[in-house]
Design a protein around this motif. Sequence first.
Motif, short mmCIF file in Angstrom:
data_model
loop_
_atom_site.label_atom_id
_atom_site.label_comp_id
_atom_site.label_asym_id
_atom_site.label_seq_id
_atom_site.Cartn_x
_atom_site.Cartn_y
_atom_site.Cartn_z
N LEU A 159 0.86 -1.19 0.00
CA LEU A 159 0.00 0.00 0.00
C LEU A 159 0.89 1.24 0.00
O LEU A 159 1.66 1.46 0.94
CB LEU A 159 -0.90 0.00 1.24
CG LEU A 159 -1.88 1.16 1.37
CD1 LEU A 159 -2.91 1.13 0.24
CD2 LEU A 159 -2.58 1.11 2.73
N ILE A 160 0.77 2.03 -1.06
CA ILE A 160 1.56 3.25 -1.21
C ILE A 160 0.65 4.42 -0.87
O ILE A 160 -0.44 4.54 -1.43
CB ILE A 160 2.08 3.39 -2.65
CG1 ILE A 160 2.82 2.12 -3.09
CG2 ILE A 160 2.92 4.64 -2.81
CD1 ILE A 160 4.14 1.89 -2.42
N THR B 283 4.53 -13.98 -2.17
CA THR B 283 3.82 -13.68 -3.41
C THR B 283 3.05 -12.38 -3.29
O THR B 283 2.10 -12.30 -2.51
CB THR B 283 2.85 -14.83 -3.77
OG1 THR B 283 3.59 -16.04 -3.85
CG2 THR B 283 2.15 -14.56 -5.10
N CYS B 284 3.45 -11.37 -4.05
CA CYS B 284 2.73 -10.08 -4.02
C CYS B 284 1.51 -10.17 -4.92
O CYS B 284 1.63 -10.42 -6.12
CB CYS B 284 3.66 -8.96 -4.49
SG CYS B 284 2.87 -7.35 -4.44
N ARG B 285 0.33 -9.97 -4.34
CA ARG B 285 -0.92 -10.13 -5.08
C ARG B 285 -1.55 -8.79 -5.46
O ARG B 285 -2.48 -8.75 -6.27
CB ARG B 285 -1.94 -10.92 -4.25
CG ARG B 285 -1.53 -12.35 -3.95
CD ARG B 285 -1.74 -13.29 -5.11
NE ARG B 285 -3.15 -13.34 -5.53
CZ ARG B 285 -3.59 -13.97 -6.62
NH1 ARG B 285 -2.72 -14.58 -7.42
NH2 ARG B 285 -4.85 -13.98 -6.92
N GLU B 286 -1.13 -7.71 -4.83
CA GLU B 286 -1.73 -6.42 -5.15
C GLU B 286 -0.82 -5.28 -4.72
O GLU B 286 -0.15 -5.35 -3.69
CB GLU B 286 -3.10 -6.26 -4.46
CG GLU B 286 -3.76 -4.92 -4.76
CD GLU B 286 -5.20 -4.80 -4.25
OE1 GLU B 286 -5.90 -5.82 -4.15
OE2 GLU B 286 -5.62 -3.67 -3.96
N ILE B 287 -0.81 -4.23 -5.55
CA ILE B 287 -0.19 -2.96 -5.17
C ILE B 287 -1.31 -1.92 -5.26
O ILE B 287 -2.06 -1.90 -6.24
CB ILE B 287 0.96 -2.58 -6.12
CG1 ILE B 287 2.08 -3.63 -6.07
CG2 ILE B 287 1.50 -1.18 -5.78
CD1 ILE B 287 3.08 -3.52 -7.22
N LEU C 61 -6.75 -5.02 3.13
CA LEU C 61 -5.56 -5.69 2.59
C LEU C 61 -4.82 -6.50 3.66
O LEU C 61 -4.22 -7.54 3.33
CB LEU C 61 -4.62 -4.66 1.95
CG LEU C 61 -5.21 -3.94 0.73
CD1 LEU C 61 -4.27 -2.84 0.25
CD2 LEU C 61 -5.49 -4.93 -0.41
N SER C 62 -4.88 -6.09 4.93
CA SER C 62 -4.22 -6.89 5.97
C SER C 62 -5.02 -8.14 6.28
O SER C 62 -4.46 -9.17 6.66
CB SER C 62 -4.00 -6.06 7.24
OG SER C 62 -5.23 -5.76 7.85
#
Lengths: 243, 243
Positions: free
Chosen positions: A10-11, A39-43, A60-61
Amino acid sequence: MMPNPTAAILIIGDEILTGRTREGNAHFLAGKLVEHGITCREIRVVPDDNDVIVAAVRELSASHDHLFTSGGIGPTHDDITADAVAEAMGATLDVREDARLILAEHYAARGVEFTAARLRMARIPEGAELIDNPVSGAPGFSLTNVHVMAGVPNIFQAMVEGLLPKLTGGAPLISRNWQVMVAEASVADELREIAGRFPDLSIGSYPFVQEGQYGTNLVTRGTDPEQVEAGWQALKAAFPEGK
Amino acid sequence: MMPNPTAAILIIGDEILTGRTREGNAHFLAGKLVEHGITCREIRVVPDDNDVIVAAVRELSASHDHLFTSGGIGPTHDDITADAVAEAMGATLDVREDARLILAEHYAARGVEFTAARLRMARIPEGAELIDNPVSGAPGFSLTNVHVMAGVPNIFQAMVEGLLPKLTGGAPLISRNWQVMVAEASVADELREIAGRFPDLSIGSYPFVQEGQYGTNLVTRGTDPEQVEAGWQALKAAFPEGK
């Protein structure tokens, strides 16, 4: 084989959404997560808006093993990430003595005044573990599975390097690239067939133009080195004109 | 003054989430939206996964005036964006004669074979308007408020340039920057006070290090030119050491 832990990034910051800043922390962390077997599933990029940050942190958490945040933990009024994360996770937030001591030592060693604005950066949620900031002192923190880090790139990177070894990773994702100097459409049929033969691999194609000529990078990714090698050999065999 | 239309940007592709590619389309579009008076509220990156794309398209198109997507409309098996957007919006999807003709002409003019893989790129949802692709022929499309564009940067940029003038914009967001060679914490108190005096402006601070010296960019943003100017003058008056 256990599936790898999952993550979201999360930016936080208006400066990204207004095009002022080209974000690079997500790209840096995504590469590090691959190496670490997460594994990164979302930015996701969101504005400096408390309600939006709180909702995103909760969602997201809850849906990933880890959530990494970047931005909004500095000394100014628009730095609201620590407050929002505490609210999202139901934790109280105040100046914490361990964080205050780190900052006091950091500033004393440099002859810098420890102002009220700087003290703001010692506000850490109850129960959080500090993330070391070897660059400018002010720590990040991990609150359960939410890892809160600075947005300034060299500080973010230093925090990631300190944090990641403490997180349990899985099998690193391995990728191999095979470059062919033909348009993407010319490889589509064989690629679909190969992808069908290797269901555990992710096989992607990325077109480019080089000196006026079309080309395509064929990428095979997976966590099993033998499978990745076999998939790559299949790509090479199907497109021997690759260089 | 009417509030500006809102937008979200959805970037589709495993190559971003695995750190292979550093995404730049969102940054490009964010800057263009600011000029056009459309407020970008979220950027999201998701994998090449049909269910994830469908859910994201439904959520983001319902909560914003516009949703712009990038990636996944090429000729290969992992290009699933058109199908996912059609499913999300409840539209049928098939080869459309107008898109097929554009591709047929494009390939005929270049002596390129019009294969089944290339025909895949003429699959356009019923009711969608085509978005012109002056680079490589294969069109994007707008289905109600979802604007589906290619991921290859020069094609994406060309599509954006063609599409944006057709969308109703609002007041362009104006920003002015005032750079001071002091650490962010040293400007925090005055900045908070100025932000309180100008509730219609967004006032942000972005620290940097230049040749070993700390500095901060103070940015004031808003849609009212007089307000932005007044806010900027207030920053200059508070920090006359700026260069």
